[in-house]
Design an enzyme around this catalytic site. Structure first.
Site, short mmCIF file in Angstrom:
data_model
loop_
_atom_site.label_atom_id
_atom_site.label_comp_id
_atom_site.label_asym_id
_atom_site.label_seq_id
_atom_site.Cartn_x
_atom_site.Cartn_y
_atom_site.Cartn_z
N LYS A 115 -14.73 -20.07 62.14
CA LYS A 115 -14.63 -18.85 61.34
C LYS A 115 -14.32 -17.64 62.22
CE LYS A 115 -19.70 -18.53 61.46
NZ LYS A 115 -20.89 -18.03 60.78
N HIS A 158 -12.50 -18.25 47.59
CA HIS A 158 -11.95 -19.43 48.26
C HIS A 158 -10.47 -19.54 47.93
CE1 HIS A 158 -16.30 -20.16 48.07
NE2 HIS A 158 -16.09 -20.64 49.28
N CYS A 195 -19.06 -22.49 47.26
CA CYS A 195 -17.83 -23.23 47.53
C CYS A 195 -17.72 -24.59 46.81
CB CYS A 195 -17.59 -23.38 49.03
SG CYS A 195 -19.03 -23.47 50.07
N HIS A 199 -12.53 -19.88 53.27
CA HIS A 199 -13.72 -19.23 52.71
C HIS A 199 -13.69 -17.77 53.18
CE1 HIS A 199 -15.92 -23.24 52.21
NE2 HIS A 199 -14.91 -23.54 53.01
N ASP A 255 -17.96 -13.83 47.24
CA ASP A 255 -17.34 -15.06 47.73
C ASP A 255 -15.94 -15.24 47.15
OD1 ASP A 255 -17.85 -17.05 49.49
OD2 ASP A 255 -19.41 -18.02 48.30
N ARG A 272 -31.62 -19.66 48.80
CA ARG A 272 -32.00 -20.46 49.97
C ARG A 272 -33.45 -20.14 50.32
NH1 ARG A 272 -26.53 -19.10 53.48
NH2 ARG A 272 -25.07 -19.59 51.80
N GLN A 288 -23.22 -13.23 46.95
CA GLN A 288 -22.11 -13.19 47.91
C GLN A 288 -20.83 -12.73 47.21
OE1 GLN A 288 -22.43 -17.38 49.15
NE2 GLN A 288 -22.80 -16.65 51.22
#
Length: 646
Positions: free
Chosen positions: A472, A388, A337, A518, A386, A366, A384
């Site tokens: 979320k 946005h 993000c 997100h 992902d 991570r 991910q």
């Protein structure tokens, strides 16, 4: 008298000091027989706890998650007592309930235990349980609590107590056993009818690799032996479906100690599977107006300081990468993000340009402790799906609902039809866990609830499950084994646009702040593939599986016809292979079954003469003799029944 409000809104006026059990009795004897735990004003209490003020009361039975939690926590006390009686020199630490069962972390000193010791521990624990000992809570001063455990030589409990405030410390007693405990127990040990120890593992005290390694004893318990038997049968089925086992058998992925723990290597079959999943989502995203972007695997430390990720995760993540330039630091990307915020910031936008929808299959890193790594479900590097969305406040509701539609399309196309939508909001009692102001949080939470209601979702609200920057909507999936998993997630964020100073020019020619959504329907490719493997048992949907059919020539003289069949299948866009090894057809079929290939096409003299295929479905069903066109129609029909257009 005090007023007790029940979950249905009914108010009971009772004498001060009345217990939850007495209130259950006043409702019905059936409820009183089954109630095993309670919550009063958001605090877990015993069924025997005297209530001394007005408040909200919820009563729990075994059928409630909170009831199971109390049952399993209480069972951990019983197992701990059994361990103490069998191994007198051990030191107990903590024993919480977990999603399925409980564990107790124990310092066994010079003693060791293994699965061969489980029967005697279980036998002793059941003997204790049959004594029907009441669980009794009592307050203890800090001085007395420290004295008790110092006398025992238990430095772990002493450390826990030293971090507690005087007046908040309680002990739980049952039978001859005493433990430091905050509460949340069933009425007595007699309710526990079946106990099974499941495994032992190493665990560092307080999760710190620098501390003593303890022995973690995992177990589960039930109020009926029949339920334990059913659970163990389910465990056996889960072992067969373990994604690590299936991933090896289907040659999807592997791990290498030289590459590093928690860093999966995708084999050709797995890479093909991933690619198909990516193309499936990219096709739907394109129709939904997303634009694909690509961002680097690293970023300057300052990027993640700005986003807030460094403050939240920096100490527990991979350490900074130092360059030859003095004081220049980079981090492995923990989130996509912040990068997408900077893409948005690369040019000015007006309200006419919004919404902007940026999507990326972005790999992030991570640092998970080695003891927490687990196949593909817990890794250190993962990709991910992902995206946005940057939109105006007026566009937020429609954009959020559109993302719900996309997420439902993904889940339904892959056979995940049993799910609950979870609205994950702040823990109002711990505001320090979150960034941003209260007004923005309230707007974001309400936006999610409104969208969920308008889409007719079956949703629940869970306090304390929000991300640090925003609430979320999580999709909690129930798999074929009845286990719950969190897959797709959609988040509303007012905070990152402020932190990155994102703006757009409104119709009033003034600068305004966009809202950020997100979104990740898969979550991570690694975890999604793992759960899909276990949900399907490796029998992927026909549209997704890398090899849809395998051609098995009866003998060497039929290989030319097998090649012709393969070409015809490929012309019909059916993904197929030939197994022309010098093995019997029976052995080839058995191996194709193990590899979960949906269709086995046997070709011999008869098939060659009639220009046909002898088709066998995975699982043993004989589909008989078919032409290539008929077989192609069968495959197309089956794919279309599961894979609809978005």
């Amino acid at each position: 008298m005090i007023k007790i409000t029940l979950p249905d809104g009914a108010v009971k006026e009772v004498e001060k000091g009345t217990t939850p059990f007495s209130i259950a009795q006043s409702i019905s004897q059936g409820l009183a027989r089954n109630v095993i735990s309670a919550k009063f004003n958001d605090t877990t209490v015993e069924t025997t706890t005297p209530l001394t003020e007005d408040g909200r009361l919820t009563l729990y039975t075994w059928n409630d998650d909170e009831g199971k939690k109390a049952f399993w926590h209480s069972s951990s006390h019983v197992v701990a007592q059994a361990l103490e009686e069998l191994y007198p020199d051990i030191k107990l630490t903590i024993g919480p309930a977990i999603e399925n069962g409980f564990y107790y972390d124990v310092d066994f000193g010079d003693e060791t235990i293994s699965e061969k010791d489980f029967p005697k521990i279980e036998k002793k624990a059941l003997e204790i349980a049959r004594g029907k000992h009441d669980y009794k809570m009592r307050s203890v001063s800090k001085a007395d609590a420290l004295s008790y455990y110092k006398e025992q030589g238990n430095e772990y409990k002493v450390e826990l107590i030293e971090n507690l405030d005087d007046g908040t410390i309680t002990f739980c007693d049952h039978s001859t056993f005493t433990d430091l405990c905050r509460g949340g127990h069933i009425p007595n040990t007699g309710i526990i009818k079946a106990i099974k120890l499941l495994s032992v593992a190493g665990a560092y005290w307080r999760g710190d690799e620098n501390n003593t390694q303890l022995t973690r004893v995992y177990g589960i318990s039930f109020p009926k032996q029949k339920e334990l038997t059913e659970y163990l049968q389910l465990l056996e089925e889960a072992k067969k479906r373990d994604h690590r086992k299936l991933g090896k058998e289907l040659e999807l992925f592997t791990f290498s100690q030289k590459v590093g723990q928690g860093l999966p290597l995708w084999l050709p079959n797995g890479a093909a599977l991933r690619e198909r999943l990516e193309q499936f989502l990219k096709k739907a995203q394109k129709k939904a107006g997303y634009e694909m972007v690509v961002t680097p695997h690293i970023g300057q430390k300052e990027l993640y300081v700005t986003s807030g990720h460094y403050a939240k995760y920096g100490e527990d993540s991979f350490q900074p990468i130092h360059t030859p330039k003095e004081d220049e630091e980079f981090l492995l990307k923990p989130m996509n993000c912040p990068h997408h915020c900077e893409i948005y910031n690369s040019q000015p936008f007006s309200y006419k340009d919004l919404p902007k929808r940026y999507a990326e299959f972005g790999t992030v890193y991570r640092y998970e402790q080695s003891g927490e790594l687990h196949g593909l479900t817990r890794v250190r590097g993962f990709t991910q799906d992902d995206a946005h969305i940057f939109c105006t406040t007026e566009q937020l509701n429609d954009e959020f609902k559109n993302v719900i539609d996309l997420t439902l399309y993904v889940l339904n196309s892959l056979g995940f039809e049993d799910f609950t939508a979870q609205v994950s909001v702040r823990d109002l009692n711990n505001p320090e866990k979150y960034i941003g102001n209260t007004d923005d949080w309230e707007k974001a939470e309400q936006a999610i609830i409104d969208a969920a209601e308008e889409k007719g979702l079956n949703y629940v609200i869970e306090s304390g499950e929000a991300a640090f920057y925003g609430p979320k909507l999580d999709f909690m999936i129930k798999d074929a084994l009845g286990r719950n998993w969190q897959l797709g997630t959609i988040q509303v964020d007012y905070n990152l646009p402020k932190r990155f100073d994102l703006t757009y020019k409104g119709s009033d020619n003034e600068l305004h702040r966009p809202v950020m959504i997100h979104r990740a329907p898969f979550g991570s490719m690694e975890r999604f593939v793992a759960l899909l493997l276990e949900h399907t048992g490796g029998n992927f949907p026909l549209w997704l599986i890398p090899t849809q059919a395998i051609v098995l020539p009866v003998s060497e003289k039929h290989e030319k016809y097998a090649e012709k069949v393969l070409n015809s299948l490929e012309n019909h866009e059916i993904r197929a292979l030939i197994d022309n090894r010098n093995e019997t057809v029976g052995k080839k079929i058995r191996e194709a079954e193990l590899k979960k290939i949906p269709f086995m096409i046997i070709v011999g003299e008869q098939e060659e003469e009639s220009a046909s295929l002898s088709v066998r479905r995975h699982g043993g069903e004989d589909l008989g003799s078919l032409s290539v066109d008929t077989f192609s129609d069968l495959v197309t029909t089956e794919i279309n029944s599961t894979l609809k257009s978005f």
